[in-house]
Design an enzyme around this catalytic site. Structure first.
Site, PDB file in Angstrom:
ATOM      1  N   ARG A  64     -14.217 -13.642  -6.465  1.00 11.86           N
ATOM      2  CA  ARG A  64     -14.630 -13.682  -7.874  1.00 11.86           C
ATOM      3  C   ARG A  64     -15.791 -14.633  -8.095  1.00 11.86           C
ATOM      4  O   ARG A  64     -16.707 -14.343  -8.857  1.00 11.86           O
ATOM      5  CB  ARG A  64     -13.449 -14.095  -8.760  1.00 11.86           C
ATOM      6  CG  ARG A  64     -12.313 -13.118  -8.664  1.00 11.86           C
ATOM      7  CD  ARG A  64     -11.932 -12.379  -9.881  1.00 11.86           C
ATOM      8  NE  ARG A  64     -12.713 -12.557 -11.078  1.00 11.86           N
ATOM      9  CZ  ARG A  64     -12.919 -11.526 -11.897  1.00 11.86           C
ATOM     10  NH1 ARG A  64     -12.475 -10.339 -11.577  1.00 11.86           N
ATOM     11  NH2 ARG A  64     -13.583 -11.690 -13.011  1.00 11.86           N
ATOM     12  N   ARG A  90     -14.609  -8.257 -18.256  1.00 11.85           N
ATOM     13  CA  ARG A  90     -14.320  -9.250 -17.219  1.00 11.85           C
ATOM     14  C   ARG A  90     -14.412 -10.651 -17.824  1.00 11.85           C
ATOM     15  O   ARG A  90     -15.202 -10.865 -18.753  1.00 11.85           O
ATOM     16  CB  ARG A  90     -15.356  -9.149 -16.081  1.00 11.85           C
ATOM     17  CG  ARG A  90     -15.462  -7.793 -15.457  1.00 11.85           C
ATOM     18  CD  ARG A  90     -14.514  -7.610 -14.305  1.00 11.85           C
ATOM     19  NE  ARG A  90     -14.645  -6.271 -13.726  1.00 11.85           N
ATOM     20  CZ  ARG A  90     -13.853  -5.833 -12.744  1.00 11.85           C
ATOM     21  NH1 ARG A  90     -12.925  -6.616 -12.243  1.00 11.85           N
ATOM     22  NH2 ARG A  90     -14.001  -4.619 -12.282  1.00 11.85           N
ATOM     23  N   ILE A  91     -13.669 -11.578 -17.243  1.00 15.45           N
ATOM     24  CA  ILE A  91     -13.746 -12.976 -17.691  1.00 15.45           C
ATOM     25  C   ILE A  91     -14.872 -13.650 -16.921  1.00 15.45           C
ATOM     26  O   ILE A  91     -14.953 -13.526 -15.694  1.00 15.45           O
ATOM     27  CB  ILE A  91     -12.418 -13.703 -17.375  1.00 15.45           C
ATOM     28  CG1 ILE A  91     -11.228 -12.918 -17.959  1.00 15.45           C
ATOM     29  CG2 ILE A  91     -12.442 -15.131 -17.901  1.00 15.45           C
ATOM     30  CD1 ILE A  91     -11.203 -12.849 -19.456  1.00 15.45           C
ATOM     31  N   LEU A  92     -15.742 -14.336 -17.629  1.00 17.06           N
ATOM     32  CA  LEU A  92     -16.873 -15.011 -16.981  1.00 17.06           C
ATOM     33  C   LEU A  92     -16.456 -16.431 -16.579  1.00 17.06           C
ATOM     34  O   LEU A  92     -15.818 -17.145 -17.353  1.00 17.06           O
ATOM     35  CB  LEU A  92     -18.056 -15.061 -17.943  1.00 17.06           C
ATOM     36  CG  LEU A  92     -18.640 -13.682 -18.299  1.00 17.06           C
ATOM     37  CD1 LEU A  92     -19.611 -13.802 -19.464  1.00 17.06           C
ATOM     38  CD2 LEU A  92     -19.319 -13.069 -17.080  1.00 17.06           C
ATOM     39  N   THR A 107     -18.445  -9.763 -28.743  1.00 14.70           N
ATOM     40  CA  THR A 107     -17.841  -9.084 -29.886  1.00 14.70           C
ATOM     41  C   THR A 107     -16.414  -8.700 -29.494  1.00 14.70           C
ATOM     42  O   THR A 107     -16.170  -8.231 -28.381  1.00 14.70           O
ATOM     43  CB  THR A 107     -18.639  -7.833 -30.313  1.00 14.70           C
ATOM     44  OG1 THR A 107     -17.942  -7.187 -31.375  1.00 14.70           O
ATOM     45  CG2 THR A 107     -18.874  -6.842 -29.182  1.00 14.70           C
ATOM     46  N   HIS A 108     -15.481  -8.964 -30.416  1.00 13.60           N
ATOM     47  CA  HIS A 108     -14.063  -8.704 -30.126  1.00 13.60           C
ATOM     48  C   HIS A 108     -13.477  -7.882 -31.275  1.00 13.60           C
ATOM     49  O   HIS A 108     -13.717  -8.212 -32.452  1.00 13.60           O
ATOM     50  CB  HIS A 108     -13.302 -10.032 -29.985  1.00 13.60           C
ATOM     51  CG  HIS A 108     -11.854  -9.843 -29.656  1.00 13.60           C
ATOM     52  ND1 HIS A 108     -11.417  -9.454 -28.399  1.00 13.60           N
ATOM     53  CD2 HIS A 108     -10.748  -9.966 -30.431  1.00 13.60           C
ATOM     54  CE1 HIS A 108     -10.093  -9.361 -28.427  1.00 13.60           C
ATOM     55  NE2 HIS A 108      -9.667  -9.657 -29.637  1.00 13.60           N
ATOM     56  N   ASP A 140     -16.946 -19.393 -24.972  1.00 18.18           N
ATOM     57  CA  ASP A 140     -16.717 -20.696 -24.316  1.00 18.18           C
ATOM     58  C   ASP A 140     -15.832 -20.442 -23.090  1.00 18.18           C
ATOM     59  O   ASP A 140     -15.627 -19.300 -22.691  1.00 18.18           O
ATOM     60  CB  ASP A 140     -16.110 -21.711 -25.311  1.00 18.18           C
ATOM     61  CG  ASP A 140     -14.700 -21.333 -25.745  1.00 18.18           C
ATOM     62  OD1 ASP A 140     -14.164 -22.032 -26.613  1.00 18.18           O
ATOM     63  OD2 ASP A 140     -14.151 -20.330 -25.216  1.00 18.18           O
ATOM     64  N   ASP A 144     -11.843 -15.410 -25.523  1.00 13.82           N
ATOM     65  CA  ASP A 144     -11.977 -15.100 -26.960  1.00 13.82           C
ATOM     66  C   ASP A 144     -11.658 -16.311 -27.844  1.00 13.82           C
ATOM     67  O   ASP A 144     -11.146 -16.180 -28.951  1.00 13.82           O
ATOM     68  CB  ASP A 144     -11.039 -13.923 -27.324  1.00 13.82           C
ATOM     69  CG  ASP A 144     -11.404 -12.664 -26.542  1.00 13.82           C
ATOM     70  OD1 ASP A 144     -10.477 -11.899 -26.212  1.00 13.82           O
ATOM     71  OD2 ASP A 144     -12.596 -12.473 -26.241  1.00 13.82           O
TER      72      ASP A 144
HETATM   73  C1  GRF Z   1     -15.598  -2.773 -28.401  1.00 12.59           C
HETATM   74  O1  GRF Z   1     -14.734  -2.566 -29.498  1.00 12.59           O
HETATM   75  C2  GRF Z   1     -15.461  -4.182 -27.893  1.00 12.59           C
HETATM   76  O2  GRF Z   1     -15.210  -5.133 -28.902  1.00 12.59           O
HETATM   77  C3  GRF Z   1     -14.242  -4.055 -27.013  1.00 12.59           C
HETATM   78  O3  GRF Z   1     -14.393  -2.822 -26.356  1.00 12.59           O
HETATM   79  C4  GRF Z   1     -15.152  -1.952 -27.198  1.00 12.59           C
HETATM   80  C5  GRF Z   1     -16.332  -1.484 -26.403  1.00 12.59           C
HETATM   81  O4  GRF Z   1     -16.858  -0.383 -27.034  1.00 12.59           O
HETATM   82  N1  GRF Z   1     -14.164  -5.148 -26.083  1.00 12.59           N
HETATM   83  P1  GRF Z   1     -18.290   0.209 -26.560  1.00 12.59           P
HETATM   84  O5  GRF Z   1     -18.271   0.286 -25.041  1.00 12.59           O
HETATM   85  O6  GRF Z   1     -19.347  -0.724 -27.081  1.00 12.59           O
HETATM   86  O7  GRF Z   1     -18.332   1.558 -27.226  1.00 12.59           O
END
Ligand code: GRF
Length: 200
Positions: A64, A90-92, A107-108, A140, A144
């Site tokens: 990893r 993946r976790i960075l 984005t979550h 960070d 998330d």
């Molecule tokens: C997004 O909703 C993101 O927040 C989540 O997986 C989805 C990815 O969607 N981690 P896409 O590949 O951008 O369509």
């Protein structure tokens, strides 16, 4: 500003950024797309948009840490101002994040701190919340857990399943990501503890 987007999946968030980056007033261009999955739809979107893309697959590395270093090298080549995680699963490692300190945005598809992790939509649905949403935050060393830049609330409707709810969230998420990344790209980003100041 120069953006590198990391994506593992279909890339609808990437598509939204690509649709905006042509506008000179937007202030940001996607200069590179990096994926951990050779077949990711995001790579096709990059090709169609004429944006260079690179696959950095864990299977090609001894462990990893080596993969994280390879990923950081691939991203560094594009000389990004900001790295945007758009459906990157993946976790960075801290070494990656330290290299791009404070310039990695994720984005979550949930209202953090609720429902972090890889199944935020499923977990919110299972919990029975009536309102969920999406969050754009600075990455960070946690999962998330970074300082929040922007959020949008999205209603959970009767009869929703994970797919219908995620699709509704993604409509809001794409707009939030494009708007937030544009503001950060034009005005800069300053993190002060848990607070984020755009244009600080
Ligand atoms: C997004 O909703 C993101 O927040 C989540 O997986 C989805 C990815 O969607 N981690 P896409 O590949 O951008 O369509």
């Amino acid at each position: 500003a120069r953006l590198v987007v990391l994506a593992s999946g279909g890339g609808s968030n990437l598509a939204a950024l690509l649709a905006s980056h042509g506008d000179p007033a937007y202030g940001a261009r996607v200069v590179g797309v990096v994926s951990d999955k050779p077949g990711a739809g995001a790579l096709d979107l990059a090709r169609q948009a004429g944006v260079p893309s690179v696959v950095v697959e864990p299977a090609d590395f001894a462990d990893r840490d080596a993969w994280n270093d390879g990923l950081a090298e691939a991203v560094e080549v594009f000389q990004p101002h900001y790295v945007v995680l758009a459906g990157f699963m993946r976790i960075l490692a801290p070494s990656f994040l330290d290299r791009f300190a404070g310039r990695v945005v994720n984005t979550h598809p949930a209202l953090l701190p609720s429902f972090p992790g890889a199944h935020g939509v499923r977990d919110a649905l299972a919990y029975g919340v009536q309102v969920t949403g999406c969050t754009v935050h600075v990455v960070d060393h946690g999962v998330d857990t970074g300082p929040i830049i922007a959020q949008t609330a999205v209603p959970v409707l009767d009869g929703d399943d994970e797919e219908t709810l995620h699709e509704r969230i993604k409509v809001a998420e794409r707009s939030l990501l494009v708007e937030t990344v544009g503001r950060v790209a034009r005005e800069g980003l300053r993190v002060d503890g848990r607070r984020v100041v755009v244009g600080g």
